[in-house]
Scaffold this motif. Structure first.
Motif, mmCIF file in Angstrom:
data_model
loop_
_atom_site.group_PDB
_atom_site.id
_atom_site.type_symbol
_atom_site.label_atom_id
_atom_site.label_comp_id
_atom_site.label_asym_id
_atom_site.label_seq_id
_atom_site.Cartn_x
_atom_site.Cartn_y
_atom_site.Cartn_z
ATOM 1 N N PRO A 30 0.871 -1.166 -0.161
ATOM 2 C CA PRO A 30 0.088 0.037 0.112
ATOM 3 C C PRO A 30 0.989 1.215 -0.142
ATOM 4 O O PRO A 30 0.561 2.114 -0.379
ATOM 5 N N SER A 31 1.947 1.312 0.456
ATOM 6 C CA SER A 31 2.793 2.446 0.767
ATOM 7 C C SER A 31 3.813 2.678 -0.699
ATOM 8 O O SER A 31 4.544 3.474 -0.707
ATOM 9 N N ALA A 32 3.848 1.693 -1.420
ATOM 10 C CA ALA A 32 4.811 1.499 -2.546
ATOM 11 C C ALA A 32 4.409 2.716 -3.768
ATOM 12 O O ALA A 32 3.099 3.039 -3.770
ATOM 13 N N ARG A 33 5.444 3.469 -4.308
ATOM 14 C CA ARG A 33 5.202 4.307 -5.286
ATOM 15 C C ARG A 33 5.013 3.842 -6.634
ATOM 16 O O ARG A 33 4.326 4.337 -7.652
ATOM 17 N N GLU A 34 5.784 2.678 -6.892
ATOM 18 C CA GLU A 34 5.594 2.279 -8.321
ATOM 19 C C GLU A 34 6.211 0.584 -8.047
ATOM 20 O O GLU A 34 6.970 0.240 -7.497
ATOM 21 N N VAL A 35 5.087 -0.242 -8.930
ATOM 22 C CA VAL A 35 5.770 -1.821 -8.877
ATOM 23 C C VAL A 35 5.486 -2.158 -10.347
ATOM 24 O O VAL A 35 4.662 -1.922 -10.976
ATOM 25 N N SER A 36 6.570 -2.975 -10.460
ATOM 26 C CA SER A 36 6.571 -3.666 -11.865
ATOM 27 C C SER A 36 6.599 -5.243 -11.727
ATOM 28 O O SER A 36 7.074 -5.526 -10.721
ATOM 29 N N LEU A 37 6.053 -5.806 -12.944
ATOM 30 C CA LEU A 37 6.174 -7.296 -12.655
ATOM 31 C C LEU A 37 7.002 -7.657 -13.560
ATOM 32 O O LEU A 37 7.367 -7.257 -14.948
ATOM 33 N N HIS A 38 8.343 -8.651 -13.236
ATOM 34 C CA HIS A 38 9.234 -9.444 -14.203
ATOM 35 C C HIS A 38 9.032 -10.744 -14.343
ATOM 36 O O HIS A 38 9.116 -11.546 -13.520
ATOM 37 N N ALA A 51 6.426 -20.571 -15.253
ATOM 38 C CA ALA A 51 6.882 -19.425 -15.531
ATOM 39 C C ALA A 51 7.513 -18.904 -14.183
ATOM 40 O O ALA A 51 7.091 -19.004 -13.072
ATOM 41 N N ARG A 52 8.765 -18.544 -14.291
ATOM 42 C CA ARG A 52 9.380 -17.524 -13.074
ATOM 43 C C ARG A 52 8.994 -16.123 -13.410
ATOM 44 O O ARG A 52 8.965 -15.549 -14.183
ATOM 45 N N TYR A 53 8.909 -15.495 -11.879
ATOM 46 C CA TYR A 53 8.695 -14.148 -11.939
ATOM 47 C C TYR A 53 9.039 -13.266 -10.597
ATOM 48 O O TYR A 53 9.152 -14.149 -9.618
ATOM 49 N N ARG A 54 9.358 -12.204 -10.630
ATOM 50 C CA ARG A 54 9.446 -11.169 -9.500
ATOM 51 C C ARG A 54 8.675 -9.797 -9.544
ATOM 52 O O ARG A 54 8.215 -9.812 -10.599
ATOM 53 N N PHE A 55 8.676 -9.458 -8.473
ATOM 54 C CA PHE A 55 8.025 -7.896 -8.545
ATOM 55 C C PHE A 55 9.151 -7.222 -8.139
ATOM 56 O O PHE A 55 10.161 -7.364 -7.468
ATOM 57 N N GLU A 56 9.193 -5.932 -8.755
ATOM 58 C CA GLU A 56 10.022 -4.987 -8.276
ATOM 59 C C GLU A 56 9.347 -3.819 -7.676
ATOM 60 O O GLU A 56 8.467 -3.129 -8.270
ATOM 61 N N VAL A 57 9.628 -3.551 -6.433
ATOM 62 C CA VAL A 57 8.865 -2.452 -5.836
ATOM 63 C C VAL A 57 9.930 -1.220 -5.512
ATOM 64 O O VAL A 57 10.558 -1.621 -4.517
ATOM 65 N N ASP A 58 9.619 -0.385 -5.925
ATOM 66 C CA ASP A 58 10.482 1.150 -5.866
ATOM 67 C C ASP A 58 12.145 0.816 -5.806
ATOM 68 O O ASP A 58 12.673 1.048 -4.908
ATOM 69 N N GLY A 59 12.156 -0.248 -6.840
ATOM 70 C CA GLY A 59 13.684 -0.363 -7.122
ATOM 71 C C GLY A 59 14.167 -1.608 -6.598
ATOM 72 O O GLY A 59 15.089 -2.055 -6.782
ATOM 73 N N LEU A 60 13.281 -2.171 -5.720
ATOM 74 C CA LEU A 60 13.742 -3.567 -4.768
ATOM 75 C C LEU A 60 13.094 -4.463 -5.355
ATOM 76 O O LEU A 60 11.893 -4.674 -5.489
ATOM 77 N N THR A 61 14.183 -5.530 -6.120
ATOM 78 C CA THR A 61 13.484 -6.764 -6.649
ATOM 79 C C THR A 61 13.024 -7.907 -5.410
ATOM 80 O O THR A 61 14.042 -8.254 -4.742
ATOM 81 N N VAL A 62 11.840 -8.416 -5.389
ATOM 82 C CA VAL A 62 11.635 -9.327 -4.316
ATOM 83 C C VAL A 62 10.667 -10.449 -5.001
ATOM 84 O O VAL A 62 9.920 -10.337 -6.001
#
Length: 602
Positions: free
Chosen positions: A27-35, A63-74
């Motif tokens: 909820p407090s993230a500014r930007e999230v992308s899916l990899h 399929a393998r995937y991650r999230f990038e949350v405000d520059g942090l990949t998790v």
């Protein structure tokens, strides 16, 4: 009958006919992308509740995937599988892909439970879900009706107890894949064995938990626990956090067809809401699993009887640490740490557990210097899971010794007879049934930045114990981060075939067969307030329970120093472990004997 089980969740990766839908709560993230590996990064959209979402056509299971949350990949906190461990990418799993064969299985009623706790990684040489399948027939033949897996939610490294898990929806990859654990459960049901899972809802482990960095709303700093800020079940934004853990329980019960859950250390689940999260979890589990026997068990050091009961929202039972502690002091004479609460008269404490549930029901605990517990005599004996050994009570010892190395055999057999034939739910720890002697040590495989702290902290923990007051003695405590400590804890199944192993197996199998044939049928309608106990002399315990159909079960336990000549209990003698001199309507049990009688009833 082939069928599938799928639990739909408001987060994670959900396979759909035309691709995969991804959702992450931040909820407090500014930007999230899916990899997604092999595809370009996808920016995700945020809804008003703090969920970020995206749908990617053409993506399939594996399929393998991650999230990038405000520059942090998790990784995905709701990942169904982490093939490369907790720091690697998550894998899309299609839960409909496993062809279940247990279509007629609806579980077994709670009063039939005989629980067998095991650690997947050390039970077999391979340490996998699949390797366990070969041992199911021998467990069913022993008389076990339920196996309980120590936590399997993914934790860091190759080895560990599982209580430092960080990805609660993903089975630990070293144990096997989601299909592997489903195959184990499917096979167990084929042997009429229930399967329970130990789950941890009071904290995340110290390595691999990225939620602090990008979703601090998961934690409530107003409540403190031994692991830091408590999970946020009652602060701002708690609704999504509650859903995360409640869905986790529903996921294991439905998608994996587990027959029950054991909730770890719920005294550290802090919640001041009008409806406690434990109550909500139980209510929703009962509703979703209607038509099945699904069982919910607590570990709760606070001895809160109010959570136990048959009403919607009630829990089937609680682990009885009091039962263990009283028995352990009797067997070993140890009085340090929490055993101090049972040192004054362990036989009386054990008697109160047998007759009334808890030994501590609101009285002042000397060890804690505070009141502990709530009245429990009104509860049926089946609300309490009794044990002589478990992972904690062996593994939290500095050297991980089992009772076979601490107590004399005739004493251990007397207490085992009390364990199995009393009307509580009995639990064995893996290897107990053949008198296993290898230790079960504390072990973990954390990263280099934590290893020294864990090793040194483990040894400091025992500095207050006389046996480890000397630094040289503490240095001999096995290093929990060493692979050799894990290896030393692996079961030796070959010991089953040795003369001592065969004797113990026959002993336990005989007790469990007697329980199934005579005791279990009387427990389906067991009432509260059914037990009473007395000490006719300081070294002898007598307990009576009123069971179904007016039948009365009586137990005598004689300990060293006993010279009592007692009136013979009414009914048929079911079993005596040790010598019992009978004459002229009296009995004189020798020290370390246990005997049970059952009346015919009305």
């Amino acid at each position: 009958m082939t069928r599938t089980h799928v639990h739909h969740m408001p987060f994670g990766a959900q396979v759909e006919p035309d691709g995969v839908a991804f959702r992450l709560w931040a909820p407090s993230a500014r930007e999230v992308s899916l990899h997604v590996e092999g595809l370009r990064a996808h920016p995700m959209a945020r809804d008003e509740n703090g969920y970020w979402h995206d749908h990617v056509p053409g993506v399939t299971a594996g399929a393998r995937y991650r999230f990038e949350v405000d520059g942090l990949t998790v990784p995905d906190p709701a990942s169904r599988f982490q093939p490369d461990g907790v720091h690697g990418p998550s894998a899309v799993v299609d839960p409909a892909g496993h062809p279940w064969q247990d279509g007629a299985w609806r579980g077994r009623p709670w009063h039939e439970a005989v629980v067998y706790e095991l650690h997947v990684g050390t039970y077999t040489a391979d340490g996998t879900f699949r390797a366990l399948i070969a041992h199911l027939p021998e467990l069913a033949a022993l008389g076990v009706t339920a196996i309980e897996l120590m936590p399997v939610a993914d934790f860091p490294g190759a080895r560990g107890w599982g209580y430092d898990g960080v990805l609660p929806f993903a089975p630990h990859s070293r144990y096997g894949s989601p299909d592997d654990i489903k195959a184990l459960i499917d096979a167990a049901h084929g042997h009429r064995l229930m399967v329970f899972l130990d789950v941890v809802y009071n904290h995340f482990g110290p390595e691999g938990n990225y939620l602090h960095a990008y979703a601090p709303e998961f934690f409530n700093p107003a409540h403190h626990t031994p692991w830091g800020a408590a999970i946020n079940f009652d602060g701002p934004h708690n609704a999504a956090v509650r859903e995360f853990f409640i869905h986790n329980a529903l996921y294991w019960l439905t998608e994996y067809h587990f027959d029950g859950l054991r909730l770890d250390a719920v005294h550290a689940v802090r919640d001041d809401s009008a409806v406690h999260v434990l109550d909500e979890l139980a209510q929703r589990a009962r509703a979703q699993c209607a038509g099945r026997h699904v069982h919910l068990v607590l570990e709760n050091d606070a001895n809160q009887a109010r959570f136990l009961g048959a009403a919607p929202g009630g829990y089937d039972a609680q682990w009885s640490d009091d039962w263990h502690h009283g028995a352990h002091v009797l067997l070993t004479g140890e009085m340090h740490g929490y055993y101090a609460d049972y040192a004054d008269w362990p036989l009386a404490h054990l008697g109160r557990c047998l007759a009334q549930g808890f030994a501590w029901q609101g009285e002042q605990s000397p060890f804690r210097n505070a009141p502990r517990g709530e009245p429990s005599a009104h509860l049926p004996p089946t609300r309490f899971v009794a044990f002589l050994q478990n992972h904690d009570q062996i593994g939290n010892r500095a050297l991980g010794e089992r009772l076979t190395t601490l107590a004399e055999p005739r004493a251990l057999r007397a207490l085992a007879t009390m364990l199995v034939l009393a009307p509580h739910i009995p639990m064995l720890f893996m290897g107990e049934e053949w008198g296993a002697r290898e230790p079960f040590l504390f072990f973990c495989d954390l990263g280099p930045q934590l290893r020294d702290a864990v090793r040194d902290g483990r040894r400091r923990e025992f500095a207050a114990f006389p046996a480890f007051a000397d630094p040289a003695a503490r240095a001999r405590i096995p290093d929990p981060t060493a692979a050799s400590t894990f290896a030393a804890s692996r079961l030796d199944h070959g010991a089953r075939a040795a003369p001592e192993g065969r004797d113990w197996l026959a002993f336990y199998a005989g007790l469990l067969a007697l329980r199934a044939r005579v005791i279990t049928p009387l427990l389906a309608s067991a009432d509260g307030g059914a037990g009473d106990f007395e000490l006719p002399e300081p070294a002898v315990l007598r307990v009576r329970w009123k069971l179904a159909h007016g039948r009365v079960l009586t137990a005598l336990l004689a300990t060293p120093g006993s010279t009592a000549v007692l009136p013979r209990p009414p009914g048929t003698l079911l079993r005596c472990t040790g010598a019992l001199c009978e004459q002229a309507g009296t009995v004189q049990p020798e020290p370390w004997s246990a005997a049970f009688w059952l009346t015919d009833g009305t």
